[in-house]
Design a protein around this motif. Structure first.
Motif, PDB file in Angstrom:
ATOM      1  N   ALA A 107       7.573  10.957  13.988  1.00 24.91           N
ATOM      2  CA  ALA A 107       8.593   9.922  13.783  1.00 24.91           C
ATOM      3  C   ALA A 107       8.432   9.305  12.408  1.00 24.91           C
ATOM      4  CB  ALA A 107       8.471   8.854  14.864  1.00 24.91           C
ATOM      5  N   LEU A 108       9.574   8.983  11.815  1.00 30.24           N
ATOM      6  CA  LEU A 108       9.588   8.261  10.547  1.00 30.24           C
ATOM      7  C   LEU A 108      10.323   6.946  10.753  1.00 30.24           C
ATOM      8  CD1 LEU A 108       9.076   8.322   7.407  1.00 30.24           C
ATOM      9  CD2 LEU A 108      11.431   9.133   7.213  1.00 30.24           C
ATOM     10  N   GLY A 109       9.609   5.843  10.551  1.00 32.37           N
ATOM     11  CA  GLY A 109      10.264   4.535  10.584  1.00 32.37           C
ATOM     12  C   GLY A 109      10.753   4.219   9.187  1.00 32.37           C
TER      13      GLY A 109
ATOM     14  N   GLY B 145      10.329  -1.093   5.771  1.00 34.42           N
ATOM     15  CA  GLY B 145       9.322  -1.067   6.839  1.00 34.42           C
ATOM     16  C   GLY B 145       9.862  -1.648   8.139  1.00 34.42           C
ATOM     17  N   THR B 146       9.394  -1.103   9.260  1.00 38.56           N
ATOM     18  CA  THR B 146       9.924  -1.510  10.570  1.00 38.56           C
ATOM     19  C   THR B 146       8.812  -2.012  11.481  1.00 38.56           C
ATOM     20  OG1 THR B 146       9.612   0.669  11.579  1.00 38.56           O
ATOM     21  CG2 THR B 146      11.699   0.298  10.402  1.00 38.56           C
TER      22      THR B 146
ATOM     23  N   SER C 226      -4.144  -5.408  -2.145  1.00 39.82           N
ATOM     24  CA  SER C 226      -3.059  -4.832  -1.352  1.00 39.82           C
ATOM     25  C   SER C 226      -2.100  -5.891  -0.841  1.00 39.82           C
ATOM     26  CB  SER C 226      -3.633  -4.088  -0.144  1.00 39.82           C
ATOM     27  OG  SER C 226      -4.153  -5.026   0.789  1.00 39.82           O
TER      28      SER C 226
ATOM     29  N   GLY D  72       8.453  -1.243  14.613  1.00 41.80           N
ATOM     30  CA  GLY D  72       7.939  -0.126  15.411  1.00 41.80           C
ATOM     31  C   GLY D  72       6.885   0.654  14.638  1.00 41.80           C
TER      32      GLY D  72
ATOM     33  N   SER E 258       5.045  -0.428  12.202  1.00 39.36           N
ATOM     34  CA  SER E 258       3.853  -1.243  12.013  1.00 39.36           C
ATOM     35  C   SER E 258       2.991  -1.242  13.273  1.00 39.36           C
ATOM     36  CB  SER E 258       4.266  -2.669  11.652  1.00 39.36           C
ATOM     37  OG  SER E 258       3.131  -3.470  11.478  1.00 39.36           O
TER      38      SER E 258
END
Ligand SMILES: Cc1cc2nc3c(=O)[nH]c(=O)nc-3n(C[C@H](O)[C@H](O)[C@H](O)COP(=O)(O)OP(=O)(O)OC[C@H]3O[C@@H](n4cnc5c(N)ncnc54)[C@H](O)[C@@H]3O)c2cc1C
Lengths: 788, 260
Positions: free
Chosen positions: B26-28, B102-103, B176, B105, B107
């Protein structure tokens, strides 16, 4: 009234239009028909014996053109070092070989083992994964103190030890300095680390080698601050290509900070390989690769001592430094901890006796070389932290102690071999006290206290030696090149001008400020003048940009060339106006016969030079183009005083910079806005060093902060609005513009101001046991110091 | 990066079937996965983008709960302003570019020990809903980068009971800007929950002593005499175990003081 053009005007940076609209032409934007791509297979360990590299499978992979290893470079020169330091005993430094691709051993993580050329970058990476390297891991030498111990593992088997040199300066003063310490009323000692930094220019390095079989000419496009230096080093020492068959182009460069001065293996490789495969070879460095292959900066461990008499006059300074060279000697590495560091140890103070000892050490880390300030930030940090500590030990005001010991008479010959031509340290300190509103500090401190924060004030004075450098002098000190510069002023028939300069602009705004000088001299519009730089085939010669030298050295060459233009133009005008040359003045772009209303325009003269129908051909040649080389007679000595105010959150150790003020003396200023911008950038980098940045290796030689996940760069939110002033001006006495250079000041003057402020804040909160915190002064270090 | 196939299903069902392929992932928002692929540390054959699945996007409120679609971006969560702690948390993740891709899910599936959302999910006692089941937050997080998710399972939504008061305190790791330590405090009628991210070698955790103390007295004073065992804390370039243990306590106190 502020001027709106010429010297002293804040002309808008014309190059920014292309940078901000995406029209810059960087090396990576250059693509040559049919180019192939190289990927470097780099060592993942810090130290190992290279027993073999099996490329047989990789060579059969799709798109692979050719794979090179160290053995392909056996007949080729190694990367040269541009500076030879002589040690305390008169012996030359130890100088190891530096092959383009590793031979026999790898010596740091990132050392290139093989170079894979393929039709696409990803095919080259795929093939690299199929290379089998027979590498026998050896113990890594990382810590400098360990590296210099007897019996330490050697980075270079053919050297006698890991010691590059043991340098004493001034060696003859050593005993006198010792005596001064014995007689001192007070001695303060401080041990500190000037941590390793990674320069991190926004644009990573890129190199494209091209070879033209038709005329046997090689061209290197590269991200360099000094294309002629690269041509010289690579042509003469590595590849044996004569100058007239080698062109080096450094187009727009996205920041250098020193790290793009040096000649790198990848440049030599691409130039060499293009000739071998008869195809252009392009290399674009990734950010991860940059961390492990760009030369790093700083990395000194120092003990410094100050002796004072009973009246708090400084009587002697003694320092002991270990300076990391990394695994190989980068181009100017040996000069940084010596001639760019020891000579600055007097600072702004009349200390009669100074002795500096520097041991340069090889370790299994990437090479360390000049980084914005180069040696001078290290000297300033030691001295100014030490003076602050001294003031605290003596219970005296740190500003008063500095003022008492300031050099006030110029020229001033320091005990560390340089002569400051001019300066006024009292004036910059006075100015600082005003712009930093130091009288309001106690009230601000009380307000912070009420918020539960500790507020501290840190002061710093700095002096730097810029305008690098007088060739004869640096020759005696071990430089293997001259450090003059050159400019050609080419006036076209219509009066527009191209100035070909040896300085390279990679953020400094030369394309704006250099024309301002010529415009001022000729009285014509700045817009008629363009700068050409960065291409060895277009410019006469040039040693490039570093050491805050561009306007002081190359700018002076440009002035000299423009003076020649004026002399010739006046001859032409005198002919056109039928007047004697002595009666001609050039004013506002007009040639006037003094005392008459006879005049002709700049354009009349330039046209006559190229259409010489009515022209004194028997006396002078047609055309209007002049070149000058300029070799400075001394360094320039910018100086200043900085103040930093911080708040420290005692519960978390977090430091916030609340105010930052800088009063600099840069001599005459060409473009005040650009100078302010240079100071802003320098302060930003200085704050980065003081609070955030750290290139840190573990005991196995792995770079722990090898990406932005762990290497902290300063960002806009880390810095306050700066109060900068450069109205204190003592013009340089020995160059025609009276300029001193401003590129490094911020990076030199800032770190001690910040650390002094943090220590002051902690003391105000009663944490008087904290006398020093090494940089970066991170929240965890501050908290540990408080609770230590 | 290695080559891969790219598919963009429009429904959860299609995504689940695409993910049944071996080598599919999966790719968020790709904010973790893409950099990992660029480094050649991940090499999925097929990337199944969840970005176009409308049923997985958006923030809905009903009967004291907020439900966030698994493919909802941080920016959308911040803009929805569901409750104070969550809004601050989402609005301070990374930078605008990261927040716009970024999502939630991604994360929670990734469960980086320094990520912010796990603290919110654990502190609110969220329910993580996947294509096949509901998982309580207390069962979901199983240590650094480890969760209760099965291979190919997709987080379709996350439901958080809206607290009476909440606050998230994030102390940035200097480089970061992930959480060096992050503390989420959520106050409910039944009691207070405190979840800590960034600090522990076991990933996000609940600080139960603090929860007990704060449930009795919701003020920073209530935890003044507590101390956290530093032994299980993370030690790295940016801070020691003791430093992190200190931050947990300092940030918890601040979160309580600022909870709204
Ligand atoms: C510069 C930067 C700064 C950041 N700062 C922070 C920060 O301060 N705090 C913070 O918390 N995070 C931070 N992040 C992480 C970021 O916010 C993302 O949340 C995180 O990268 C993962 O979300 P994503 O949607 O990008 O997932 P992706 O990268 O697409 O995927 C991550 C993993 O989750 C899987 N996955 C994705 N979606 C789902 C789903 N719906 N169901 C099941 N599995 C799924 C993927 O297969 C993959 O294994 C930062 C990231 C970057 C690049």
């Amino acid at each position: 009234m502020p001027k709106d053009s010429g010297i002293g005007a804040s002309s808008k940076r014309r190059e920014d239009v292309r940078f901000l609209t995406g029209a810059g032409q960087y090396t990576d934007d250059i693509n040559i028909h049919g180019q192939a791509y190289v990927h470097f297979l780099r060592s993942s360990i810090a130290h190992g014996r290279l027993n073999g590299v099996d490329t047989s499978t990789a060579e059969t992979m799709p798109g692979v053109v050719r794979i090179f290893t160290g053995s392909d470079f056996e007949g080729v020169g190694g990367l040269p070092c541009g500076w030879q330091v002589t040690d305390r005993h008169g012996e030359p430094m130890q100088e190891p070989a530096h092959p383009v691709l590793a031979q026999g051993k790898v010596r740091h993580v990132g050392d290139p083992i093989a170079a894979i050329i393929a039709d696409s970058p990803s095919q080259a990476i795929d093939a690299a994964e199929a290379i089998v390297v027979d590498l026998e891991e050896l113990p890594a030498v990382v810590d400098m103190k360990e590296a210099v111990k007897n019996g330490a593992t050697k980075v270079h088997d053919d050297l006698t030890s890991n010691l590059c040199y043991d340098w004493g300066f001034v060696e003859e003063n050593k005993d006198a300095v010792g005596e001064a310490f014995e007689q001192a009323a007070h001695v303060t000692t401080l041990e500190l680390v000037n941590q390793r930094l990674v320069a991190n220019p926004m644009e990573p390095r890129v190199a494209i080698g091209n070879y033209n079989r038709a005329n046997d000419e090689s061209t290197l496009y590269t991200t360099s601050q000094n294309p002629h230096v690269i041509r010289l080093l690579m042509g003469a020492f590595v590849l044996g290509i004569p100058e007239h068959k080698l062109r080096v182009v450094a187009p727009d460069v996205g920041g250098g900070f020193g790290t793009k001065i040096f000649h790198y293996a990848e440049e030599a490789f691409c130039t060499f390989a293009a000739r071998q495969i008869n195809r252009a070879v392009k290399w674009t460095c990734s950010r991860s690769e940059a961390f492990m292959s760009d030369a790093h900066g700083r990395d000194h461990v120092t003990k410094i001592e100050l002796a004072l008499d009973a009246d708090n006059n400084f009587t002697a300074i003694r320092t002991d430094t270990l300076a990391n060279m990394g695994a190989y000697l980068s181009t100017f590495a040996p000069s940084v901890p010596t001639w760019l560091h020891g000579t600055l140890m007097a600072g702004n103070y009349k200390t009669p006796l100074i002795y500096v000892n520097v041991k340069a050490v090889f370790t299994n880390t990437v090479a360390v070389d000049a980084y914005r300030g180069a040696g001078r930030p290290e000297a300033t940090f030691q001295l100014e932290r030490l003076i602050d500590k001294t003031a605290r030990e003596l219970g005296v005001d740190p500003i008063a102690l500095r003022r008492q010991n300031f050099i006030t008479k110029f020229p001033y010959a320091t005990p560390v071999a340089v002569e400051y031509d001019t300066g006024d340290y009292v004036a910059t300190m006075d100015k600082l006290e005003q712009i930093a509103d130091l009288s309001g500090f106690e009230a601000r401190r009380k307000k912070s206290e009420a918020d539960g924060q500790l507020r501290g004030l840190g002061i710093n004075c700095y002096i730097e030696a810029c305008g690098i450098a007088p060739s004869a002098l640096v020759g005696q000190l071990g430089a293997r090149a001259g450090l003059y510069d050159a400019a050609t002023v080419r006036v076209n028939a219509t009066g527009t001008i191209s100035v070909m300069v040896g300085a390279h602009s990679h953020g400094q705004g030369h394309e704006t400020s250099f024309p301002q000088v010529v415009a001022e001299m000729l009285g014509i519009d700045e817009g008629m003048i363009d700068i050409v730089h960065g291409d060895s085939s277009k410019i006469p010669f040039g040693m490039g940009t570093y050491g805050s030298r561009s306007i002081a050295v190359c700018g002076s060459a440009m002035v000299r060339a423009t003076e020649k233009i004026i002399t010739k133009a006046k001859k032409i005008a005198s002919h056109l106006l039928e007047a004697s040359e002595a009666d001609i003045e050039l004013k506002d772009g007009q040639f006037n016969v003094i005392g008459t209303d006879k005049s002709c325009a700049w354009g009349d003269v330039t046209l006559a030079a190229y259409v010489p129908h009515n022209y004194p051909l028997e006396e002078i040649e047609p055309g209007l183009e002049e070149t000058a080389f300029y070799d400075p007679s001394n360094f320039t000595y910018p100086a200043g005083a900085y103040a930093c105010e911080v708040e420290v959150d005692p519960a978390t150790g977090k430091v916030t910079i609340e105010r930052f003020s800088a009063a600099d003396d840069f001599g005459n200023v060409i473009n005040p806005m650009i100078v302010s911008g240079q100071v802003h950038g320098g302060i930003g980098q200085g704050i980065g060093q003081a609070l955030l940045e750290h290139g840190i290796y573990d005991e196995n030689g792995q770079l722990l902060s090898g990406s932005y996940m762990d290497y902290a760069m300063p960002r806009a939110s880390d810095v306050p609005f700066f109060e900068v002033d450069h109205s204190c001006q003592t013009p340089c006495t020995h160059n025609p513009l009276g300029v001193k250079g401003c590129g490094e000041a911020g990076a030199i003057g800032t770190p001690p101001a910040v650390v002094n402020a943090v220590i002051d804040a902690l003391h105000s909160g009663g944490h008087t046991h904290v006398t020093h915190i090494d940089m970066p002064v991170s929240p965890s270090r501050v908290w540990s110091a408080i609770n230590g | 990066m290695y080559n891969f196939e790219f598919v963009k299903p429009l429904s959860v069902a299609d995504a689940v079937s695409a993910l049944s392929d071996d080598g599919a992932q999966a790719l968020g928002g790709g904010q973790t996965l893409i950099p990992t692929m660029k480094q050649r540390l991940a090499s999925p054959d097929i990337l199944v983008s969840l970005a176009n699945i409308v049923e997985m996007r958006g923030v809905k409120h009903f009967s004291g709960n907020v439900t966030i679609g698994g493919a909802t971006t941080h920016e959308a969560v911040a803009a929805a302003d569901a409750f104070a702690g969550l809004t601050t948390l989402a609005g301070n993740i990374g930078d605008p570019a990261v927040r716009n891709r970024g999502t939630i899910g991604g994360s929670l599936a990734n469960n980086d020990p320094a990520a912010c959302y796990p603290a919110a999910a654990l502190a609110t006692g969220a329910t993580i809903t996947t294509n096949s089941r509901d998982i309580a937050a207390d069962d979901y997080f199983q240590g650094m980068f480890t969760t209760a998710l099965e291979e190919g399972e997709i987080i379709t939504s996350v439901t958080m009971p809206i607290p009476e008061a909440s606050n998230y305190q994030k102390f940035d790791q200097p480089a970061s800007r992930f959480a060096l330590v992050g503390v989420f405090v959520a106050k409910y009628a039944e009691g207070v929950r405190v979840a800590v991210t960034g600090a522990s070698e076991d990933g996000v955790f609940r600080w139960s002593e603090a929860e007990v103390a704060l449930s009795a007295n919701f003020s920073a004073d209530a935890i003044a005499n507590l101390s956290l065992d530093a032994s299980g804390m993370i030690k790295d370039l940016h801070g020691s175990k003791e430093y992190r243990a200190n931050l947990v306590k300092v940030l918890t106190g601040r979160a309580v003081g600022l909870a709204s």
